[in-house]
Motif scaffolding. Structure first.
Motif, mmCIF file in Angstrom:
data_model
loop_
_atom_site.group_PDB
_atom_site.id
_atom_site.type_symbol
_atom_site.label_atom_id
_atom_site.label_comp_id
_atom_site.label_asym_id
_atom_site.label_seq_id
_atom_site.Cartn_x
_atom_site.Cartn_y
_atom_site.Cartn_z
ATOM 1 N N VAL A 1 0.827 -1.205 0.000
ATOM 2 C CA VAL A 1 0.000 0.000 0.000
ATOM 3 C C VAL A 1 0.865 1.259 0.000
ATOM 4 O O VAL A 1 0.501 2.277 -0.586
ATOM 5 C CB VAL A 1 -1.018 -0.008 1.163
ATOM 6 N N GLY A 2 2.026 1.189 0.600
ATOM 7 C CA GLY A 2 2.935 2.328 0.594
ATOM 8 C C GLY A 2 3.353 2.731 -0.808
ATOM 9 O O GLY A 2 3.597 3.909 -1.082
ATOM 10 N N LEU A 3 3.425 1.759 -1.701
ATOM 11 C CA LEU A 3 3.773 2.057 -3.087
ATOM 12 C C LEU A 3 2.687 2.905 -3.747
ATOM 13 O O LEU A 3 2.990 3.819 -4.507
ATOM 14 C CB LEU A 3 3.989 0.768 -3.871
ATOM 15 N N LEU A 4 1.435 2.625 -3.427
ATOM 16 C CA LEU A 4 0.349 3.463 -3.951
ATOM 17 C C LEU A 4 0.514 4.904 -3.482
ATOM 18 O O LEU A 4 0.338 5.840 -4.260
ATOM 19 C CB LEU A 4 -1.020 2.947 -3.503
ATOM 20 N N PHE A 5 0.851 5.080 -2.212
ATOM 21 C CA PHE A 5 1.048 6.431 -1.694
ATOM 22 C C PHE A 5 2.216 7.127 -2.373
ATOM 23 O O PHE A 5 2.135 8.310 -2.695
ATOM 24 C CB PHE A 5 1.241 6.417 -0.175
ATOM 25 N N PHE A 6 3.307 6.395 -2.607
ATOM 26 C CA PHE A 6 4.439 7.001 -3.304
ATOM 27 C C PHE A 6 4.044 7.423 -4.710
ATOM 28 O O PHE A 6 4.330 8.541 -5.146
ATOM 29 C CB PHE A 6 5.642 6.047 -3.353
ATOM 30 N N LEU A 7 3.376 6.532 -5.430
ATOM 31 C CA LEU A 7 2.985 6.837 -6.805
ATOM 32 C C LEU A 7 1.972 7.975 -6.871
ATOM 33 O O LEU A 7 1.907 8.685 -7.868
ATOM 34 C CB LEU A 7 2.410 5.592 -7.480
ATOM 35 N N LEU B 1 13.389 6.679 -8.440
ATOM 36 C CA LEU B 1 12.507 5.736 -7.750
ATOM 37 C C LEU B 1 11.313 5.379 -8.619
ATOM 38 O O LEU B 1 10.913 4.218 -8.701
ATOM 39 C CB LEU B 1 12.037 6.323 -6.420
ATOM 40 N N MET B 2 10.744 6.388 -9.274
ATOM 41 C CA MET B 2 9.590 6.164 -10.138
ATOM 42 C C MET B 2 9.946 5.225 -11.294
ATOM 43 O O MET B 2 9.163 4.349 -11.651
ATOM 44 C CB MET B 2 9.067 7.494 -10.672
ATOM 45 N N GLN B 3 11.131 5.394 -11.864
ATOM 46 C CA GLN B 3 11.568 4.505 -12.943
ATOM 47 C C GLN B 3 11.694 3.069 -12.459
ATOM 48 O O GLN B 3 11.309 2.135 -13.153
ATOM 49 C CB GLN B 3 12.908 4.978 -13.518
ATOM 50 N N CYS B 4 12.230 2.895 -11.261
ATOM 51 C CA CYS B 4 12.358 1.554 -10.692
ATOM 52 C C CYS B 4 10.990 0.920 -10.455
ATOM 53 O O CYS B 4 10.778 -0.254 -10.757
ATOM 54 C CB CYS B 4 13.140 1.601 -9.377
ATOM 55 N N VAL B 5 10.081 1.699 -9.910
ATOM 56 C CA VAL B 5 8.732 1.212 -9.649
ATOM 57 C C VAL B 5 8.054 0.838 -10.956
ATOM 58 O O VAL B 5 7.437 -0.230 -11.080
ATOM 59 C CB VAL B 5 7.898 2.265 -8.880
ATOM 60 N N ASP B 6 8.167 1.698 -11.958
ATOM 61 C CA ASP B 6 7.540 1.444 -13.246
ATOM 62 C C ASP B 6 8.076 0.156 -13.862
ATOM 63 O O ASP B 6 7.317 -0.677 -14.350
ATOM 64 C CB ASP B 6 7.756 2.633 -14.182
ATOM 65 N N SER C 1 9.391 -2.353 -12.268
ATOM 66 C CA SER C 1 8.937 -3.457 -11.438
ATOM 67 C C SER C 1 7.495 -3.836 -11.750
ATOM 68 O O SER C 1 7.153 -5.014 -11.852
ATOM 69 C CB SER C 1 9.071 -3.074 -9.965
ATOM 70 N N LEU C 2 6.642 -2.838 -11.906
ATOM 71 C CA LEU C 2 5.237 -3.106 -12.223
ATOM 72 C C LEU C 2 5.093 -3.755 -13.589
ATOM 73 O O LEU C 2 4.254 -4.631 -13.785
ATOM 74 C CB LEU C 2 4.421 -1.813 -12.188
ATOM 75 N N SER C 3 5.900 -3.342 -14.530
ATOM 76 C CA SER C 3 5.817 -3.869 -15.887
ATOM 77 C C SER C 3 6.311 -5.308 -15.970
ATOM 78 O O SER C 3 5.852 -6.071 -16.794
ATOM 79 C CB SER C 3 6.627 -2.990 -16.845
ATOM 80 N N ARG C 4 7.245 -5.678 -15.090
ATOM 81 C CA ARG C 4 7.804 -7.031 -15.103
ATOM 82 C C ARG C 4 6.989 -8.013 -14.290
ATOM 83 O O ARG C 4 7.104 -9.206 -14.464
ATOM 84 C CB ARG C 4 9.222 -7.015 -14.525
#
Length: 105
Positions: free
Chosen positions: A58-64, A82-87, A89-92
């Protein structure tokens, strides 16, 4: 904060339909749509269920959902990395609904 954008981003990156996420989060498709369009303010328990359905913390939702001013001491360059890493990760990540054999509509 733009929680609706964060939910939609994660859902689409996961390749999940609104129906699949709504079922897994125990809410209606129309309510999830209202969340994604920022027409409703979700409770923490709702966000937790949505995050669980999306298979993310849920913390990832808050970050995004955060704007730069929401991030406090994190500078713009670090936030972008950080946003690039998250993106990435979500895509993979595997699609939860595909694993259960559900087809997307």
């Amino acid at each position: 904060m733009n929680v609706g954008h964060a939910i939609r981003l994660c859902r689409t990156r996961r390749g999940a339909s609104q129906g699949a996420v709504a079922r897994q989060a125990s809410c209606s498709v129309s309510y999830l749509s209202m969340l994604e369009n920022n027409r409703r303010d979700p409770t923490l328990s709702t966000l937790t269920r949505v995050a669980h359905a999306l298979q993310i913390p849920v913390g990832l939702l808050f970050f995004l959902a955060s704007e730069q001013e929401d991030l406090g001491p994190i500078d713009g360059e670090t936030a972008a990395k950080l946003m690039q890493c998250v993106d990435a990760s979500l895509s993979r990540a595997p699609n939860a609904t595909a694993q259960s054999g559900e087809q997307h509509g």
